[in-house]
Design an enzyme around this catalytic site. Structure first.
Site, PDB file in Angstrom:
ATOM      1  N   ARG A  42       0.833  -1.213   0.000  1.00 39.59           N
ATOM      2  CA  ARG A  42       0.000   0.000   0.000  1.00 39.59           C
ATOM      3  C   ARG A  42       0.859   1.250   0.000  1.00 39.59           C
ATOM      4  O   ARG A  42       2.025   1.219   0.370  1.00 39.59           O
ATOM      5  CB  ARG A  42      -0.941   0.032   1.209  1.00 39.59           C
ATOM      6  CG  ARG A  42      -0.237   0.035   2.569  1.00 39.59           C
ATOM      7  CD  ARG A  42      -0.156   1.387   3.217  1.00 39.59           C
ATOM      8  NE  ARG A  42       0.660   1.371   4.414  1.00 39.59           N
ATOM      9  CZ  ARG A  42       1.933   1.695   4.454  1.00 39.59           C
ATOM     10  NH1 ARG A  42       2.560   2.067   3.356  1.00 39.59           N
ATOM     11  NH2 ARG A  42       2.618   1.679   5.586  1.00 39.59           N
ATOM     12  N   GLU A  48       0.294   9.985   8.582  1.00 39.23           N
ATOM     13  CA  GLU A  48       1.462   9.163   8.938  1.00 39.23           C
ATOM     14  C   GLU A  48       1.667   9.103  10.443  1.00 39.23           C
ATOM     15  O   GLU A  48       1.572  10.128  11.132  1.00 39.23           O
ATOM     16  CB  GLU A  48       2.704   9.759   8.250  1.00 39.23           C
ATOM     17  CG  GLU A  48       3.581   8.736   7.607  1.00 39.23           C
ATOM     18  CD  GLU A  48       2.840   7.872   6.585  1.00 39.23           C
ATOM     19  OE1 GLU A  48       2.409   6.762   6.944  1.00 39.23           O
ATOM     20  OE2 GLU A  48       2.699   8.312   5.433  1.00 39.23           O
ATOM     21  N   HIS A  49       1.933   7.931  10.928  1.00 39.69           N
ATOM     22  CA  HIS A  49       2.202   7.702  12.351  1.00 39.69           C
ATOM     23  C   HIS A  49       1.039   8.162  13.233  1.00 39.69           C
ATOM     24  O   HIS A  49       1.261   8.736  14.298  1.00 39.69           O
ATOM     25  CB  HIS A  49       3.497   8.414  12.790  1.00 39.69           C
ATOM     26  CG  HIS A  49       4.731   7.752  12.278  1.00 39.69           C
ATOM     27  ND1 HIS A  49       5.284   6.639  12.871  1.00 39.69           N
ATOM     28  CD2 HIS A  49       5.518   8.021  11.197  1.00 39.69           C
ATOM     29  CE1 HIS A  49       6.370   6.272  12.196  1.00 39.69           C
ATOM     30  NE2 HIS A  49       6.513   7.081  11.166  1.00 39.69           N
ATOM     31  N   GLY A 143       8.570   1.393   3.288  1.00 40.93           N
ATOM     32  CA  GLY A 143       7.351   2.127   3.612  1.00 40.93           C
ATOM     33  C   GLY A 143       6.143   1.789   2.760  1.00 40.93           C
ATOM     34  O   GLY A 143       5.119   2.461   2.828  1.00 40.93           O
ATOM     35  N   SER A 146       5.668  -4.023   2.792  1.00 36.23           N
ATOM     36  CA  SER A 146       5.953  -5.401   2.374  1.00 36.23           C
ATOM     37  C   SER A 146       5.751  -6.348   3.545  1.00 36.23           C
ATOM     38  O   SER A 146       5.297  -7.482   3.371  1.00 36.23           O
ATOM     39  CB  SER A 146       7.387  -5.505   1.848  1.00 36.23           C
ATOM     40  OG  SER A 146       8.328  -5.299   2.880  1.00 36.23           O
ATOM     41  N   ASP A 193      -1.834  -1.002   7.803  1.00 32.37           N
ATOM     42  CA  ASP A 193      -1.313  -1.789   6.685  1.00 32.37           C
ATOM     43  C   ASP A 193      -2.141  -3.040   6.443  1.00 32.37           C
ATOM     44  O   ASP A 193      -2.495  -3.376   5.304  1.00 32.37           O
ATOM     45  CB  ASP A 193       0.148  -2.170   6.953  1.00 32.37           C
ATOM     46  CG  ASP A 193       1.023  -0.961   7.209  1.00 32.37           C
ATOM     47  OD1 ASP A 193       0.549   0.157   6.932  1.00 32.37           O
ATOM     48  OD2 ASP A 193       2.147  -1.125   7.686  1.00 32.37           O
ATOM     49  N   ASN A 236      14.472  -1.285   8.141  1.00 33.78           N
ATOM     50  CA  ASN A 236      13.649  -2.374   8.667  1.00 33.78           C
ATOM     51  C   ASN A 236      13.111  -1.989  10.049  1.00 33.78           C
ATOM     52  O   ASN A 236      13.871  -1.695  10.966  1.00 33.78           O
ATOM     53  CB  ASN A 236      14.465  -3.668   8.760  1.00 33.78           C
ATOM     54  CG  ASN A 236      13.592  -4.822   9.250  1.00 33.78           C
ATOM     55  OD1 ASN A 236      13.111  -4.806  10.375  1.00 33.78           O
ATOM     56  ND2 ASN A 236      13.380  -5.794   8.397  1.00 33.78           N
ATOM     57  N   LYS A 237      11.795  -1.996  10.139  1.00 32.17           N
ATOM     58  CA  LYS A 237      11.146  -1.495  11.356  1.00 32.17           C
ATOM     59  C   LYS A 237      11.300  -2.423  12.562  1.00 32.17           C
ATOM     60  O   LYS A 237      11.332  -1.970  13.692  1.00 32.17           O
ATOM     61  CB  LYS A 237       9.658  -1.252  11.091  1.00 32.17           C
ATOM     62  CG  LYS A 237       9.307   0.172  10.743  1.00 32.17           C
ATOM     63  CD  LYS A 237       9.852   0.682   9.427  1.00 32.17           C
ATOM     64  CE  LYS A 237       9.146   0.101   8.240  1.00 32.17           C
ATOM     65  NZ  LYS A 237       9.628   0.618   6.954  1.00 32.17           N
TER      66      LYS A 237
END
Ligand code: ADP
Ligand code: NG1
Ligand code: MG
Length: 461
Positions: A42, A48-49, A143, A146, A193, A236-237
């Site tokens: 997406r 955001e956030h 972002g 995935s 997401d 990578n979060k």
């Protein structure tokens, strides 16, 4: 909206990606897949956030997706493989407790998040054995979600492999299960997401509202297109604490504002809950932030003193595992971003609904304000993203902003339809072609996106 994920009859030989995946599957496992699952990535247009603060967001699903080919068997094992050699094979017994190592977020753990979430939600004692090959086209850690596409794909694969439960699996329920189960890997996201992954519909962006979860159509202006550009820096979060630090700062700001207004702060976890309790407007919440939270960072000592809690309570109740090291908290700036961004989302939706003559100008301005707020107040941009956004604006975008969690990854730009070709060429020249690494990634890094449908099961004709 009370429907199950779509089941689409597909002629595999007419779809190159499916055909290649089927071929890989057959060579790997010696049998043919019995079904496929596709879960889209997406792009978040604005908001955001703020999902984890309880506020609505405005994403659309994109063509890039995670695709899995699956066969169900009596091997008593879940066997995973990937078309990309950087993601190694993995195998786990169906009778073992599923373990997810959040200190080492390898790809198969994201898949197992989806499996475990569905298993627990439906109380499945022994999962069906399955073999699965995954193929992804969403640039990872950029972002475009995935990770959640993979988690949602695995959730739907697990549902479909244990067919008896498919009857109960409404999209909203599966989205909620998948939103919760990505927490196993350690990122404390808010559900945007996974929600858009299941609730998306072709041709429309969505306003995603939480509690209760629902998705409303947002008609985007005909005269503009949305272009995604990746700054080519991955973040990578789950492997870093940047994301959870912001979640924690918002949680603490929530408590401090509740306390400042004489509320029992232990009842509040999200900034939106304080607004609801105070029956205040977002403007009033912004004034409250100005009045009650100072601009200088807060120390642990100060927060504990104001809230009347011990250092131990602070660590256990307010911090996550990967934020225990924090000493300073920028509460004013984070809360100001969240309430401001929540207002921009509602404004964006109302412009799309009322379609004034200057829609594109107004929406572009909101996107630009969003980026500035992410950059300066939320500090979730990075020099490469800021440079890319600037180039996009100079190249003819009316609005441009980082999308997703940030600290790398993608920007989304709104470009008047007639200027798109010029825009793409100008961004190509100014950001990609001047750097050999970026130039090599340009094809998958700069593209026009249109809203596609949500996660679906594909069955061969
Ligand atoms: P994003 O912003 O894309 O959601 P995250 O940092 O949350 O980024 O998640 C990225 C992780 O998702 C990758 O490190 C990898 O483990 C997993 N992932 C993404 N794409 C794939 C893929 N095609 N196959 C396997 N795993 C993938
Ligand atoms: P990305 O960057 O796609 O992983 C994350 C969160 C979202 C949302 C955005 C920021 C997860 C799974 N995703 O998205 O919920 O908070 O950042 O708006 O945690
Ligand atoms: Mg992610």
């Amino acid at each position: 909206m009370a429907s199950n994920p779509e089941r689409i009859k597909t002629t595999v030989s007419q779809n190159r990606r499916l055909e290649a995946l089927k071929d890989t599957f057959e060579r790997k496992f010696g049998v043919s897949p019995i079904f496929y699952v596709r879960a889209p990535g997406r792009v978040n247009l604005i908001g955001e956030h703020i999902d984890y603060c309880g506020y609505s967001v405005l994403p659309m699903a994109i063509e890039q997706s995670i695709l899995a080919a699956v066969s169900v068997n009596s091997s008593g094992q879940i066997r995973l493989a990937n078309t990309d050699a950087q993601y190694q094979d993995y195998m786990v017994s169906c009778s073992a407790d599923i373990f997810i190592d959040r200190n080492n977020p390898k790809w198969h753990y994201y898949f197992l998040c989806g499996v475990k979430g569905v298993q627990e939600a439906f109380g499945i004692t022994e999962l069906a054995g399955m073999s699965c090959v995954v193929d992804g086209t969403i640039p990872p850690s950029s972002g475009l979600s995935s990770s959640s596409a993979l988690v949602c794909c695995a959730g739907l694969v697990t549902l479909e492999s244990n067919v008896f439960i498919m009857v109960f699996s409404l999209k909203v329920a599966i989205a909620e299960i998948c939103a919760k189960c990505e927490l196993y890997i350690g990122t404390e996201g808010g559900g945007m997401d996974q929600s858009i992954c299941f609730l998306a519909e072709a041709g429309t962006a969505k306003l995603i509202e939480f509690q209760p979860l629902r998705a409303l159509d947002v008609k985007l202006p005909n005269g503009a297109v949305f272009v995604i550009s990746n700054c080519c820096l991955e973040m990578n979060k789950a492997a870093s604490s940047y994301f959870n630090i912001r979640v924690v700062e918002c949680r603490i700001a929530t408590k401090m504002l509740a306390k400042a207004r004489g509320l029992d702060f232990s009842r509040f976890l999200k900034l939106a809950q304080v607004q609801t309790e105070l029956k205040a407007s977002l403007k009033e919440m912004l004034l409250l932030v100005e009045e009650m939270l100072h601009v200088e960072p807060y120390s642990r000592e100060e927060i504990c003193k104001v809230l009347g809690i011990t250092m131990e309570q602070f660590s256990a109740d307010l911090l996550s595992d990967n934020t225990q090291h924090l000493t300073q908290f920028k509460l004013h700036q984070r809360a100001k971003h969240v309430y401001g961004e929540a207002a921009r989302v509602l404004h964006f939706k109302s412009v799309c609904d009322s379609e004034p003559a200057d829609s594109i100008q107004l929406l572009g301005e909101l996107m630009n304000q969003s980026h500035i707020s992410c950059r300066d107040l939320y500090e979730c941009s990075c020099p490469q993203l800021d440079q890319l956004v600037e180039i996009c604006l100079k190249s003819g975008a009316v609005g441009s902003r980082l999308t997703g969690a940030g600290w790398g990854g993608c920007a989304v730009s709104m470009v008047p339809r007639e200027r798109v070709e010029y825009f793409l060429q100008a961004v190509r020249d100014a950001y990609y072609l001047c750097d050999p690494l970026r130039a090599a990634m340009e094809k998958q890094s700069l593209f026009v996106s249109k809203p596609v449908g949500g996660a679906a099961v594909l069955l061969e004709h």
